[in-house]
Design a protein around this motif. Structure first.
Motif, mmCIF file in Angstrom:
data_model
loop_
_atom_site.group_PDB
_atom_site.id
_atom_site.type_symbol
_atom_site.label_atom_id
_atom_site.label_comp_id
_atom_site.label_asym_id
_atom_site.label_seq_id
_atom_site.Cartn_x
_atom_site.Cartn_y
_atom_site.Cartn_z
ATOM 1 N N TRP A 27 4.014 -5.790 -7.375
ATOM 2 C CA TRP A 27 2.955 -6.735 -6.994
ATOM 3 C C TRP A 27 3.258 -7.432 -5.656
ATOM 4 O O TRP A 27 2.374 -8.033 -5.067
ATOM 5 C CB TRP A 27 2.722 -7.794 -8.083
ATOM 6 N N LEU A 28 4.516 -7.337 -5.178
ATOM 7 C CA LEU A 28 4.828 -7.900 -3.858
ATOM 8 C C LEU A 28 4.380 -6.965 -2.731
ATOM 9 O O LEU A 28 4.415 -7.340 -1.564
ATOM 10 C CB LEU A 28 6.328 -8.196 -3.741
ATOM 11 N N LEU A 29 3.925 -5.753 -3.120
ATOM 12 C CA LEU A 29 3.306 -4.818 -2.178
ATOM 13 C C LEU A 29 4.237 -4.447 -1.021
ATOM 14 O O LEU A 29 3.795 -4.280 0.117
ATOM 15 C CB LEU A 29 1.967 -5.381 -1.667
ATOM 16 N N THR B 218 7.993 -12.535 -10.441
ATOM 17 C CA THR B 218 8.819 -13.093 -9.371
ATOM 18 C C THR B 218 8.101 -13.036 -8.024
ATOM 19 O O THR B 218 7.318 -12.126 -7.760
ATOM 20 C CB THR B 218 10.164 -12.355 -9.255
ATOM 21 N N ALA C 28 -2.744 -8.791 -6.357
ATOM 22 C CA ALA C 28 -1.909 -7.779 -7.020
ATOM 23 C C ALA C 28 -1.205 -8.374 -8.239
ATOM 24 O O ALA C 28 -1.025 -7.700 -9.257
ATOM 25 C CB ALA C 28 -0.890 -7.210 -6.037
ATOM 26 N N ALA C 29 -0.804 -9.644 -8.157
ATOM 27 C CA ALA C 29 -0.153 -10.299 -9.305
ATOM 28 C C ALA C 29 -1.130 -10.421 -10.470
ATOM 29 O O ALA C 29 -0.760 -10.216 -11.629
ATOM 30 C CB ALA C 29 0.373 -11.678 -8.894
ATOM 31 N N THR D 33 -1.157 -10.219 -2.265
ATOM 32 C CA THR D 33 -0.144 -10.254 -3.330
ATOM 33 C C THR D 33 -0.608 -11.110 -4.509
ATOM 34 O O THR D 33 -0.274 -10.820 -5.649
ATOM 35 C CB THR D 33 1.233 -10.748 -2.827
ATOM 36 N N ALA E 240 9.270 -4.893 -8.315
ATOM 37 C CA ALA E 240 8.241 -5.938 -8.158
ATOM 38 C C ALA E 240 7.079 -5.387 -7.320
ATOM 39 O O ALA E 240 6.815 -5.850 -6.218
ATOM 40 C CB ALA E 240 8.850 -7.183 -7.510
#
Lengths: 288, 288
Positions: B148-150, A135, A163-164, A160, B146
């Motif tokens: 990965w949204l940091l 998401t 990071a994803a 990000t 989430a």
């Protein structure tokens, strides 16, 4: 820093420099705040020499990114010269990426923006991808009337996205595809989404979704139109992909990569359409 | 690049260098993708010498940012030495910022991360702020599950924070405050939010909101506790601020800035609480 990997660093207004030597002031806003834009162009060296694919389209997108961020304007002619100079200087064979970067200049003392073109080989070829849906935490229309969110702008603030990709790897996948908080497929961290279904080609809409307009997709759409087919923009949900004939993540660097698995569920793989899309995009067909 | 502004560039493992000279390789991932973290510490030089405020707290947050991004670990002791070396080398008087940055290293060729401490004077003092509310396009709980949204991670991918400050200026405001898509106040692009109301102090919750835990706010909360008061974490809507006794944006660099206007609507200004908060945060009281 010694290395045998052939690569090139070229600077706007200065030309080709020695790679690996420090180039960016530590207080450049591109470095301290990710306050800059970039684009990525495909470089190919083969028996016919070296070429840069769709340089003008990429550099015009680069110029639009700079304008959207209020950066000093991009001189497309000067950058075209720099990109080709860098590509010519690249001593490798096969495929490379040329990354162009443009920043806002010094944070503490006013200084010129950094304008740089980097050329380096592309690691590995396009393979069938297992993809994890992640998401963005935003609805598919979140970028409407919110230009400060920089939707559709290729900024160097890519933490990000990086990071994803790490989260996808942690889940045993090869790549990620972003999904909006209201459940719509968007794009990959470094690629656009194409879906074949009922004999049609679909992709996801840009603008209010914040999705970056893909140069590769535009090229595919033009070839499709010439072949009497259309690439439609449409919001799609992951559960629709089970009815697809094929699903791809496309980019200028990796080309047309079939997505064969989403969150562990297999997706149909269609070698014929994959070959057609790759040819339209200017790539040798992916294996798989 | 000649300048009369006193500033310092110091590199982890190397010490103080000449400012302005190029330092960062052009393919460093901190530069090409904003793939690194930072923190910002206050440096003060006065009659008693030079000091760095709350260095350990900032460097421990810096270490948490690095860990959340999967960067090589931060050696807090080594960074403490670097920060103090850079502060000692700073020849200015009064207040400065020491920005520390840590990156992932080379994109095309594996290379060491860049670890750098920059010291430069702080431009201007804290003044009463007119603030524009800008949406993040995300709900206040968007960062739950989430990573990965940091959220809460101080990455150098700050392009949207910089764009929000530009949008605020375009609207005639001095700064921005982010608001979630479901209407809750969050934080400023480079500051935390404090609200006084009914004799209580409120701030906005970190964690699921993605808000960065503020060192300055933690210091204020400790002083408040010592004075028998509490800083509560609470989601608030802009329309609640009309009932407030005072509203502030606080940060380690600017200190405690009263917000006197939100989207053109005046907010109450309380000089007494402003002085108290500034003293707790270790700052001379803001004028206004």
């Amino acid at each position: 820093m010694e290395t045998s990997i052939p690569r090139v660093v070229a600077v706007l207004g200065r030309g080709v420099l020695t790679p690996g030597s420090p180039l960016v002031p530590a207080d450049d806003l591109g470095f301290t705040r990710g306050d800059g834009c970039f684009d990525a162009l495909r470089v190919v060296r083969d028996a016919e020499g070296v070429r840069v694919d769709h340089a003008t389209r990429h550099l015009e997108r680069f110029a639009r990114s700079a304008a959207a961020m209020g950066l000093p304007p991009i001189d497309v002619a000067a950058w075209t010269g720099l990109v080709h100079e860098a590509a010519e200087a690249w001593e490798g064979e096969g495929e490379a990426v040329c990354k162009v970067i443009w920043t806002r200049g010094g944070e503490f003392v006013a200084s010129d923006p950094v304008g740089v073109a980097l050329v380096a080989p592309v690691p590995g070829s396009c393979v069938p991808l297992r993809v994890a849906a992640l998401t963005t935490g935003r609805r598919a229309d979140a970028f409407r009337d919110a230009p400060w969110l920089l939707g559709g702008v290729k900024t160097i603030s890519y933490a990000t996205n990086a990071a994803a990709k790490r989260e996808a790897a942690r889940r045993g996948a090869d790549d990620a595809v972003f999904v909006s908080s209201d459940g719509y497929l968007l794009e990959g961290p470094t690629s656009a989404l194409v879906v074949a279904r009922h004999g049609l080609l679909d992709t996801t809409p840009t603008a209010h979704t914040g999705i970056l307009p893909s140069v590769t997709l535009a090229v595919i759409a033009e070839h499709a139109a010439a072949a009497g087919r259309e690439v439609r923009e449409r919001l799609m949900k992951p559960e629709e992909l089970g009815l697809a004939t094929g699903v791809w993540l496309v980019s200028a660097i990796r080309g047309v990569c079939p997505v064969v698995e989403l969150d562990g569920r297999p997706l149909p793989f269609n070698p014929r359409i994959t070959r057609t899309l790759a040819r339209w995009a200017g790539f040798a067909p992916a294996e798989g």
